[in-house]
Motif scaffolding. Sequence first.
Motif, PDB file in Angstrom:
ATOM      1  N   GLY A 194       0.799  -1.228   0.000  1.00  0.00           N
ATOM      2  CA  GLY A 194       0.000   0.000   0.000  1.00  0.00           C
ATOM      3  C   GLY A 194       0.828   1.274   0.000  1.00  0.00           C
ATOM      4  N   LYS A 195       0.229   2.337   0.567  1.00  0.00           N
ATOM      5  CA  LYS A 195       0.881   3.646   0.530  1.00  0.00           C
ATOM      6  C   LYS A 195       1.800   3.876   1.723  1.00  0.00           C
ATOM      7  CE  LYS A 195      -2.843   5.865  -2.032  1.00  0.00           C
ATOM      8  NZ  LYS A 195      -4.063   6.649  -1.908  1.00  0.00           N
ATOM      9  N   THR A 196       1.607   3.120   2.789  1.00  0.00           N
ATOM     10  CA  THR A 196       2.400   3.387   3.995  1.00  0.00           C
ATOM     11  C   THR A 196       3.260   2.194   4.414  1.00  0.00           C
ATOM     12  OG1 THR A 196       0.567   2.684   5.385  1.00  0.00           O
ATOM     13  CG2 THR A 196       0.687   5.030   4.910  1.00  0.00           C
ATOM     14  N   GLY A 197       3.138   1.084   3.676  1.00  0.00           N
ATOM     15  CA  GLY A 197       3.874  -0.117   4.061  1.00  0.00           C
ATOM     16  C   GLY A 197       5.345  -0.022   3.700  1.00  0.00           C
ATOM     17  N   GLU A 198       6.178  -0.697   4.466  1.00  0.00           N
ATOM     18  CA  GLU A 198       7.610  -0.694   4.190  1.00  0.00           C
ATOM     19  C   GLU A 198       8.269  -1.924   4.783  1.00  0.00           C
ATOM     20  OE1 GLU A 198       9.907   2.295   6.111  1.00  0.00           O
ATOM     21  OE2 GLU A 198       8.648   2.342   7.879  1.00  0.00           O
ATOM     22  N   VAL A 225       1.159   1.286  13.795  1.00  0.00           N
ATOM     23  CA  VAL A 225       1.341   0.404  12.637  1.00  0.00           C
ATOM     24  C   VAL A 225       1.092  -1.053  13.019  1.00  0.00           C
ATOM     25  CG1 VAL A 225       3.004   1.874  11.413  1.00  0.00           C
ATOM     26  CG2 VAL A 225       3.829   0.219  13.071  1.00  0.00           C
ATOM     27  N   LEU A 226       0.849  -1.853  11.979  1.00  0.00           N
ATOM     28  CA  LEU A 226       0.805  -3.300  12.155  1.00  0.00           C
ATOM     29  C   LEU A 226       2.143  -3.808  11.646  1.00  0.00           C
ATOM     30  CD1 LEU A 226      -2.646  -4.500  10.788  1.00  0.00           C
ATOM     31  CD2 LEU A 226      -1.878  -4.542  13.152  1.00  0.00           C
ATOM     32  N   ILE A 278      23.101 -14.526   9.643  1.00  0.00           N
ATOM     33  CA  ILE A 278      23.738 -13.214   9.487  1.00  0.00           C
ATOM     34  C   ILE A 278      23.312 -12.218  10.569  1.00  0.00           C
ATOM     35  CG2 ILE A 278      22.033 -12.318   7.830  1.00  0.00           C
ATOM     36  CD1 ILE A 278      24.569 -11.186   6.316  1.00  0.00           C
ATOM     37  N   GLU A 279      22.399 -12.636  11.419  1.00  0.00           N
ATOM     38  CA  GLU A 279      21.924 -11.813  12.542  1.00  0.00           C
ATOM     39  C   GLU A 279      21.351 -10.473  12.098  1.00  0.00           C
ATOM     40  OE1 GLU A 279      25.160 -11.960  15.427  1.00  0.00           O
ATOM     41  OE2 GLU A 279      24.090 -13.611  16.364  1.00  0.00           O
ATOM     42  N   TRP A 280      20.510 -10.540  11.110  1.00  0.00           N
ATOM     43  CA  TRP A 280      19.735  -9.379  10.673  1.00  0.00           C
ATOM     44  C   TRP A 280      18.266  -9.630  11.007  1.00  0.00           C
ATOM     45  CZ3 TRP A 280      21.607  -8.754   4.907  1.00  0.00           C
ATOM     46  CH2 TRP A 280      22.876  -8.176   4.903  1.00  0.00           C
ATOM     47  N   CYS A 281      17.548  -8.545  11.107  1.00  0.00           N
ATOM     48  CA  CYS A 281      16.107  -8.665  11.301  1.00  0.00           C
ATOM     49  C   CYS A 281      15.387  -7.959  10.161  1.00  0.00           C
ATOM     50  CB  CYS A 281      15.693  -7.988  12.602  1.00  0.00           C
ATOM     51  SG  CYS A 281      15.753  -9.097  13.978  1.00  0.00           S
ATOM     52  N   LEU A 282      14.449  -8.653   9.552  1.00  0.00           N
ATOM     53  CA  LEU A 282      13.627  -8.007   8.533  1.00  0.00           C
ATOM     54  C   LEU A 282      12.335  -7.557   9.205  1.00  0.00           C
ATOM     55  CD1 LEU A 282      13.101  -7.432   5.423  1.00  0.00           C
ATOM     56  CD2 LEU A 282      11.722  -9.482   5.499  1.00  0.00           C
ATOM     57  N   LEU A 283      12.071  -6.263   9.117  1.00  0.00           N
ATOM     58  CA  LEU A 283      10.851  -5.726   9.722  1.00  0.00           C
ATOM     59  C   LEU A 283       9.899  -5.272   8.621  1.00  0.00           C
ATOM     60  CD1 LEU A 283      12.380  -3.566  12.602  1.00  0.00           C
ATOM     61  CD2 LEU A 283      11.782  -5.965  12.637  1.00  0.00           C
ATOM     62  N   VAL A 284       8.652  -5.687   8.718  1.00  0.00           N
ATOM     63  CA  VAL A 284       7.623  -5.282   7.755  1.00  0.00           C
ATOM     64  C   VAL A 284       6.542  -4.534   8.544  1.00  0.00           C
ATOM     65  CG1 VAL A 284       5.948  -6.059   6.039  1.00  0.00           C
ATOM     66  CG2 VAL A 284       8.084  -7.290   6.322  1.00  0.00           C
ATOM     67  N   GLU A 285       6.265  -3.318   8.096  1.00  0.00           N
ATOM     68  CA  GLU A 285       5.298  -2.489   8.832  1.00  0.00           C
ATOM     69  C   GLU A 285       4.357  -1.770   7.872  1.00  0.00           C
ATOM     70  OE1 GLU A 285       7.931   0.008  11.070  1.00  0.00           O
ATOM     71  OE2 GLU A 285       8.620  -1.676  12.277  1.00  0.00           O
ATOM     72  N   ILE A 286       3.130  -1.617   8.302  1.00  0.00           N
ATOM     73  CA  ILE A 286       2.153  -0.858   7.508  1.00  0.00           C
ATOM     74  C   ILE A 286       1.208  -0.149   8.478  1.00  0.00           C
ATOM     75  CG2 ILE A 286       0.611  -2.871   7.198  1.00  0.00           C
ATOM     76  CD1 ILE A 286       0.102  -1.704   4.307  1.00  0.00           C
ATOM     77  N   GLU A 287       0.843   1.065   8.149  1.00  0.00           N
ATOM     78  CA  GLU A 287      -0.011   1.835   9.054  1.00  0.00           C
ATOM     79  C   GLU A 287      -1.358   1.131   9.237  1.00  0.00           C
ATOM     80  OE1 GLU A 287      -0.446   6.043   8.335  1.00  0.00           O
ATOM     81  OE2 GLU A 287       1.723   6.314   8.349  1.00  0.00           O
TER      82      GLU A 287
END
Lengths: 91, 441
Positions: free
Chosen positions: B176-180, B242-243, B252-261
């Motif tokens: 959508g418009k606010t997701g990342e 946000v959700l 590799i000790e990374w975190c993937l974060l997915v967020e949307i308003e």
Amino acid sequence: MISFWDTIFASSMLITSIIIFWISSLKMIDKKRILVFLPFFLSAIVLVFSSVLSFYSIFNQKIWFFMEIPWFIIVFWIIINLGRENGRIRN
Amino acid sequence: MKMKLRTSIVLLCFMLALIGTIAHTYINFQTTNEVLTEEVYEHLETTTQSRAHHIEHFIEEQKNKILIAATHQELSNEELKEIRDTNREYTQMCVLNSNGKIIACSEESQIGKDKSNDDYFIEGKNGVHITGIYFSKTLGDIALAVSAPQGEGNVLVARIDINILNEITTDRTGLGKTGETYLINKESLLLTPSRFMINNILVQEVNTVNAQNCINELGGNTTEHTGHNAITSFLDYRGELVLGAHHYISGIEWCLLVEIEEAEVLGIVKEKLLQKFIISVVIILLLVFLISFFVGGYLEKIYLKKKMKGNISKFGKILSKIKLKYFLIFALIFTIGCFFLITSFFQGWQNAAFYDDIPDLLALMAFVSLLFFSFHLKNIHARKFIFIGALFSIIDRILQTILEEYIFAFGVISTTYWIPGVIFGFIGWIIIFLGFIEVVK
């Protein structure tokens, strides 16, 4: 800039306040009963303030809290006045 | 008497229709809401897992490629250039000797430089290794490198174009418009550009609930979420509700974060639902009002013709005998009931918009008291005026409380939604005033 619907909102408030203000002022003078019509007179003042805030798009919760609280007092004041005018208040 | 029968029928039908439609739409709203929320959550979880697998695949691919390149016993500058040019991910390829000095490189200017203290050399001697995203002083930019043992004690290092990783994380498909989507490391530092912060890589710290939940899972052998749900609602780094979902990138000790308003995904859906709810209630009530008005009139004619006797204002008489203090108690119970019912539609009474609700609920209580008090009035016209005016004002206050709760839960909505309630409220107030004048007359 004030939106179309905000204008409608504020205008309807202003029109109501003018009607109440006008009639209650006339009745207060005509019947010489200021305290009886005072709650309506005050409600018109609250409405005028509210419409001014709306015209400037000020919808801050804290301000509106103090604009809405008087309605509780005004309505109960009216109930008391109605009871007195009706000639029988039961409690 | 003529008005009373019709009014009683209209009021009775109206009240029954009001209770019926609200109860029906409430159940409908809750069920639809649950189904839609479930769908949104599933979509977000799928998107998170798909992106995470894409990143894991990308990293695995880089490791495999460097291992294949490292099978060559000797690599010249030309061969390194050729490997670099055939792999779009590589920006530079160098061979370091056992002391950490560059002995061959696709950029010949780098030959002879000492890299013995660099992570990719130290770790690369022991096996294939991918460095975390770091700031390279040589490049003066953000870098990512993969290294593996090569030949006799040498280390083959390839710098990877960070933009390819950014392409994966900044893909907004389905968001959508606010997701990342963005990556953070175990120190909570931003590794790839976020939608709202492009140039804060390795500077911006992300200390959200989502980030914390993911960091707590780092090092674990399972992707199961313990102590929290897969999808959580929280305030992001901008302070917006946000959700979000997360997935740690293994190895590799990374975190993937997915967020949307939340306002975008659930707000639109709920706004549409609420819109349909209001429209259907208004239409049904209008129809019931019209039908009961005409049917009431017809029955009234029959009633008058047959001259049937009966006490049709019995209800009004009973109400007029009840003491005011009982009306006040009922008004208080009604108001509290309204508060719990309305808030249960949204975030529950614990998370209600108390600041907005309290004045409206107090006014609602006062208007309910006024409505009942109207039965005490001797003047029949004043009674009707004040009853109808109070009823209108009650509708206005209930609508206002609903909208305030909605705004508190999902953000600002158009002012158009306030207009019907406002009109009801102001008309009601004028009618009460006219009734009052009748009493004072």
